[in-house]
Scaffold this motif. Structure first.
Motif, mmCIF file in Angstrom:
data_model
loop_
_atom_site.group_PDB
_atom_site.id
_atom_site.type_symbol
_atom_site.label_atom_id
_atom_site.label_comp_id
_atom_site.label_asym_id
_atom_site.label_seq_id
_atom_site.Cartn_x
_atom_site.Cartn_y
_atom_site.Cartn_z
ATOM 1 N N GLY A 1 -6.470 7.516 -33.547
ATOM 2 C CA GLY A 1 -5.914 6.280 -33.017
ATOM 3 C C GLY A 1 -4.472 6.496 -32.613
ATOM 4 N N ALA A 2 -4.078 5.894 -31.510
ATOM 5 C CA ALA A 2 -2.689 6.031 -31.059
ATOM 6 C C ALA A 2 -1.795 5.225 -31.987
ATOM 7 C CB ALA A 2 -2.547 5.537 -29.625
ATOM 8 N N ASP B 1 -10.757 3.504 -39.226
ATOM 9 C CA ASP B 1 -11.973 2.754 -38.895
ATOM 10 C C ASP B 1 -11.874 2.058 -37.540
ATOM 11 O OD1 ASP B 1 -12.965 3.532 -41.334
ATOM 12 O OD2 ASP B 1 -12.532 1.631 -42.330
ATOM 13 N N GLU B 2 -10.680 1.638 -37.151
ATOM 14 C CA GLU B 2 -10.554 0.894 -35.896
ATOM 15 C C GLU B 2 -10.847 1.769 -34.674
ATOM 16 O OE1 GLU B 2 -6.793 -0.473 -37.108
ATOM 17 O OE2 GLU B 2 -7.511 -2.469 -37.683
ATOM 18 N N PRO B 3 -10.270 2.983 -34.559
ATOM 19 C CA PRO B 3 -10.701 3.842 -33.456
ATOM 20 C C PRO B 3 -12.157 4.267 -33.567
ATOM 21 C CG PRO B 3 -9.109 4.981 -34.848
ATOM 22 C CD PRO B 3 -9.092 3.545 -35.260
ATOM 23 N N ALA C 1 -14.568 2.313 -34.318
ATOM 24 C CA ALA C 1 -15.293 1.245 -33.620
ATOM 25 C C ALA C 1 -15.241 1.459 -32.114
ATOM 26 C CB ALA C 1 -14.689 -0.111 -33.984
ATOM 27 N N ALA C 2 -14.086 1.903 -31.610
ATOM 28 C CA ALA C 2 -13.953 2.175 -30.178
ATOM 29 C C ALA C 2 -14.839 3.343 -29.757
ATOM 30 C CB ALA C 2 -12.490 2.459 -29.835
ATOM 31 N N VAL C 3 -14.964 4.347 -30.619
ATOM 32 C CA VAL C 3 -15.809 5.503 -30.317
ATOM 33 C C VAL C 3 -17.277 5.075 -30.239
ATOM 34 C CG1 VAL C 3 -16.686 7.688 -31.236
ATOM 35 C CG2 VAL C 3 -14.236 7.216 -31.253
ATOM 36 N N VAL C 4 -17.723 4.290 -31.222
ATOM 37 C CA VAL C 4 -19.113 3.816 -31.211
ATOM 38 C C VAL C 4 -19.405 3.048 -29.927
ATOM 39 C CG1 VAL C 4 -20.759 2.254 -32.330
ATOM 40 C CG2 VAL C 4 -19.339 3.777 -33.723
ATOM 41 N N ALA C 5 -18.477 2.193 -29.519
ATOM 42 C CA ALA C 5 -18.671 1.404 -28.302
ATOM 43 C C ALA C 5 -18.715 2.301 -27.065
ATOM 44 C CB ALA C 5 -17.562 0.372 -28.169
ATOM 45 N N GLY D 1 -10.542 4.776 -44.173
ATOM 46 C CA GLY D 1 -9.866 3.592 -44.680
ATOM 47 C C GLY D 1 -10.778 2.602 -45.368
ATOM 48 N N ASP D 2 -12.018 2.478 -44.908
ATOM 49 C CA ASP D 2 -12.939 1.440 -45.377
ATOM 50 C C ASP D 2 -12.320 0.062 -45.211
ATOM 51 O OD1 ASP D 2 -15.402 0.538 -46.259
ATOM 52 O OD2 ASP D 2 -14.822 0.549 -48.374
ATOM 53 N N LEU D 3 -11.850 -0.198 -44.000
ATOM 54 C CA LEU D 3 -11.278 -1.492 -43.659
ATOM 55 C C LEU D 3 -12.403 -2.500 -43.443
ATOM 56 C CD1 LEU D 3 -8.564 -0.207 -41.158
ATOM 57 C CD2 LEU D 3 -8.341 -0.625 -43.610
ATOM 58 N N PRO D 4 -12.110 -3.799 -43.400
ATOM 59 C CA PRO D 4 -13.165 -4.817 -43.253
ATOM 60 C C PRO D 4 -14.098 -4.577 -42.077
ATOM 61 C CG PRO D 4 -11.114 -5.866 -43.874
ATOM 62 C CD PRO D 4 -10.787 -4.414 -43.650
ATOM 63 N N ILE D 5 -13.599 -3.976 -40.981
ATOM 64 C CA ILE D 5 -14.433 -3.766 -39.806
ATOM 65 C C ILE D 5 -15.584 -2.796 -40.073
ATOM 66 C CG2 ILE D 5 -13.090 -1.830 -38.872
ATOM 67 C CD1 ILE D 5 -13.504 -3.010 -36.092
#
Length: 344
Positions: free
Chosen positions: A199-200, A257-259, A261-265, A284-288
């Protein structure tokens, strides 16, 4: 009272008058002094304080005790889930101990960090919790260190939060161990061709995460050459960069986890299935992580606990304790649906 004029706050003298005691007695009760006060008198004072909605003047109390009951937490960006979790943990303990917690967003700018610490010195903050990562090459880094030393020389405390890959932390977590868990998991599933998507973020943090991931992959016999590494920022061309890095990979490691999600998309838009064609892991195991489809295999980093422990260290130091040795919160692999064995 003149219409529209501000209402005068109740004072300790008001409480004493209503309870029928001296100001000295009222002060002893409200400050929880060890000086003995008869129980029925104490109850009268507390009842009067409640009826008058009285709150002690913390500014005046601070002048006497040389404390402001103010603690500041500096994070990169409060809108990020990781920063929010860390903040919540610190606030849990701060509230328990009677501190007010201020949060500053530094946006990864060391000059802004310096400006914040200077203001906090002027406000006589009791403690500064630093959950940011200055680059060693940043010319402002030494100035920041000097400002933090001045906080400590004035009787305040400084507690650093972070990971082992971003510098010395009083309360940290091991990014190397975390990526080691991911790399070991993917190797056990038969993956040999892996890619990395970061992630940037702040340059120093992103570089440290990439280095930690590469080292962990290498330890499992996996390689991450430059053409298998991409940085995604959600801007134009991000999908193209991700897909180019992942074109021959059977698994993708991400730094958060946030990037992930972008990879999966991006993979889905390219017609590639997760995990049937490509496994994807987060960090991270963030909520997303549990909201994605498929749910995300990731590493649980107890960031809220990190915030709690950092604030606890600050409280102990303010009470005169010796600074403890640096400590780490434990990371844990959480296997969900986004990773699967390689299909022969």
């Amino acid at each position: 009272m003149v219409a529209g004029a501000p209402r005068r706050l109740s004072s300790l003298a008001d409480v004493a008058r209503r309870a029928g005691v001296s100001i000295t007695t009222a002060s002893r009760v409200m400050s929880a002094s060890q000086h003995p006060v008869a129980e029925h008198t104490r109850r009268r004072v507390l009842q009067a304080a409640d009826e008058l909605d009285f709150e002690p003047n913390l500014v005046a109390r601070g002048l006497v005790a040389q404390r402001t009951s103010m603690v500041a937490l500096l994070v990169g960006d409060m809108t990020e889930s990781a920063a929010s979790l860390t903040t919540r943990g610190a606030e849990d303990v701060a509230f328990e101990h009677g501190f007010s917690l201020l949060v500053g967003n530094t946006d990864g700018d060391t000059q802004k960090e310096v400006a914040y610490v200077r203001k906090l010195r002027a406000l006589r903050a009791d403690a500064v919790l630093l959950a940011t990562c200055a680059r060693a090459s940043d010319p402002q880094t030494e100035q920041l260190a000097r400002q933090l030393r001045q906080v400590e020389s004035a009787g305040g405390v400084v507690v650093r939060l972070g990971s082992d890959a971003t510098g010395r932390a009083d309360v940290g977590w091991s990014m190397r161990d975390a990526f080691g868990l991911v790399a070991g998991h993917l190797r056990a599933l038969g993956h040999r061709d892996v890619a990395l998507v970061a992630g940037a973020g702040r340059e120093g943090v992103t570089a440290a995460a990439v280095d930690a991931a590469r080292g962990a992959a290498r330890g499992e016999g996996l390689e991450l050459p430059d053409d298998r590494v991409a940085v995604t920022d959600g801007q134009a061309g991000a999908d193209e960069r991700v897909l180019r890095a992942c074109r021959d990979a059977t698994a993708v490691i991400t730094t958060c986890d946030e990037p992930a999600a972008a990879v999966v998309a991006a993979l889905r838009r390219a017609g590639r299935r997760v995990p049937a064609d490509v496994s994807v892991t987060g960090m991270g195991d963030l909520p997303i992580a549990v909201l994605l489809e498929p749910t995300l295999t990731t590493v649980r980093v107890p960031l809220r606990e990190q915030g709690r422990r950092a604030m606890s260290v600050a409280c102990d130091l303010l009470d005169g304790a010796v600074r403890p040795e640096p400590a780490e919160v434990a990371v844990e692999l959480v296997v969900r649906d986004s990773s699967a064995p390689v299909v022969a």
